[in-house]
Design a protein around this motif. Structure first.
Motif, mmCIF file in Angstrom:
data_model
loop_
_atom_site.group_PDB
_atom_site.id
_atom_site.type_symbol
_atom_site.label_atom_id
_atom_site.label_comp_id
_atom_site.label_asym_id
_atom_site.label_seq_id
_atom_site.Cartn_x
_atom_site.Cartn_y
_atom_site.Cartn_z
ATOM 1 N N ASP A 187 -5.183 -33.852 13.707
ATOM 2 C CA ASP A 187 -3.882 -34.839 13.996
ATOM 3 C C ASP A 187 -4.184 -35.944 12.921
ATOM 4 N N ASP A 188 -5.392 -36.328 12.808
ATOM 5 C CA ASP A 188 -5.695 -37.609 11.767
ATOM 6 C C ASP A 188 -5.455 -37.235 10.477
ATOM 7 N N LEU A 189 -5.772 -36.098 10.306
ATOM 8 C CA LEU A 189 -5.449 -35.843 8.794
ATOM 9 C C LEU A 189 -4.127 -35.557 8.363
ATOM 10 N N ASP A 190 -3.355 -34.989 9.497
ATOM 11 C CA ASP A 190 -1.934 -34.849 9.166
ATOM 12 C C ASP A 190 -1.033 -36.115 9.283
ATOM 13 N N ARG A 191 -1.520 -36.923 9.916
ATOM 14 C CA ARG A 191 -0.948 -38.515 9.689
ATOM 15 C C ARG A 191 -1.313 -38.976 8.312
ATOM 16 N N LEU A 192 -2.369 -38.778 7.935
ATOM 17 C CA LEU A 192 -2.735 -39.419 6.718
ATOM 18 C C LEU A 192 -2.000 -38.657 5.543
ATOM 19 N N GLU A 193 -1.939 -37.424 5.797
ATOM 20 C CA GLU A 193 -1.307 -36.485 4.696
ATOM 21 C C GLU A 193 0.168 -37.087 4.297
ATOM 22 N N LYS A 194 0.925 -37.345 5.547
ATOM 23 C CA LYS A 194 2.320 -37.835 5.439
ATOM 24 C C LYS A 194 2.307 -39.085 4.769
ATOM 25 N N VAL A 195 1.357 -39.953 5.200
ATOM 26 C CA VAL A 195 1.285 -41.249 4.336
ATOM 27 C C VAL A 195 1.005 -41.170 2.839
ATOM 28 N N LEU A 196 0.141 -40.204 2.396
ATOM 29 C CA LEU A 196 -0.156 -40.024 1.210
ATOM 30 C C LEU A 196 1.110 -39.360 0.603
ATOM 31 N N ASP A 197 1.765 -38.282 1.283
ATOM 32 C CA ASP A 197 2.865 -37.615 0.360
ATOM 33 C C ASP A 197 4.046 -38.688 0.333
ATOM 34 N N THR A 198 4.255 -39.584 1.179
ATOM 35 C CA THR A 198 5.340 -40.772 1.163
ATOM 36 C C THR A 198 4.906 -41.686 -0.045
ATOM 37 N N VAL A 199 3.824 -42.122 -0.384
ATOM 38 C CA VAL A 199 3.267 -43.094 -1.249
ATOM 39 C C VAL A 199 3.477 -42.326 -2.491
#
Length: 70
Positions: free
Chosen positions: A16-28
């Motif tokens: 769940d943590d990695l999914d959240r962080l991946e979304k931030v990475l993808d957006t930036v």
């Protein structure tokens, strides 16, 4: 018995943590035109993880900080 304290930065990241962080990475990466397979994206991902482990748990704040660095 273990006498050293366990810090939040030492705890594992769960899916769940990695999914959240991946979304931030993808957006930036999308905002900045960064290829997701580049070294720049890798450094950005490491930064996002570091911020998260330091206690920045709000997605909006993570996104703002990641954008500020890149």
């Amino acid at each position: 018995m273990l006498e050293t304290p366990i810090h939040p930065r030492d705890l594992p990241l769960f899916s769940d943590d990695l999914d959240r962080l991946e979304k931030v990475l993808d957006t930036v990466c999308q905002d900045r035109g960064i290829n997701l397979r580049s070294q720049q994206a890798e450094r950005l991902g490491a930064l996002i993880i570091q911020l998260y482990r330091q206690g920045v748990k709000d997605d909006t704040k993570l996104l703002a900080l990641a954008r500020a660095y890149f």
